[in-house]
Design a protein around this motif. Structure first.
Motif: not given
Ligand code: 5GP
Ligand code: ZN
Length: 112
Positions: A83-109
């Motif tokens: 995930x790359x949260x981008x801008x306010x609507x995207x939920x970005x809180x730290x303004x240095x580009x970052x990729x979240x890698x999430x796993x180890x459970x079933x993720x909702x959509x």
């Protein structure tokens, strides 16, 4: 230096390293949202995905491929999310580009 992730890169703020090379750094998120929750960041400061340009294309590919490599190393064989949260609507809180890698459970959509 005011950027939180630049300060982490400089070692001014401690973090739990998972991977490091000359182009990027991966470390554990301080507030994990899944059993595996890493942040993968470029050493170069880029504010946001919204500000990437043609010169960043190769770096973006590198970071994405690194996420897949780390997922393989961590045996996230049932899948994961990058995930790359981008801008306010995207939920970005730290303004240095970052990729979240999430796993180890079933993720909702869809996400909230
Ligand atoms: P964003 O909301 O910008 O997509 O993601 C920022 C992430 O950085 C959040 O998941 C948050 O938990 C994480 N974070 C914020 N401050 C720190 C910190 O000081 N150390 C670490 N390891 N993660 C942080
Ligand atoms: Zn920065």
């Amino acid at each position: 230096m005011s950027c939180l992730f630049c300060r982490i890169l400089q070692g001014e703020i401690p973090s739990r390293a998972v991977y490091s090379d000359e182009r990027c750094y991966a470390f554990a998120d301080i507030q994990p949202q899944a059993p595996v929750h890493l942040l993968i960041i470029p050493r170069q400061h880029i504010d946001s995905l919204a500000n990437v340009t043609a010169t960043d294309v190769e770096l973006l590919g590198y970071l994405t491929a690194k996420a897949a490599e780390l997922a393989r190393e961590l045996s996230l064989d049932h899948g994961y999310r990058v995930v790359i949260n981008t801008g306010d609507d995207g939920g970005q809180t730290v303004h240095h580009l970052h990729l979240h890698l999430l796993g180890g459970r079933s993720l909702k959509w869809p996400p909230g």
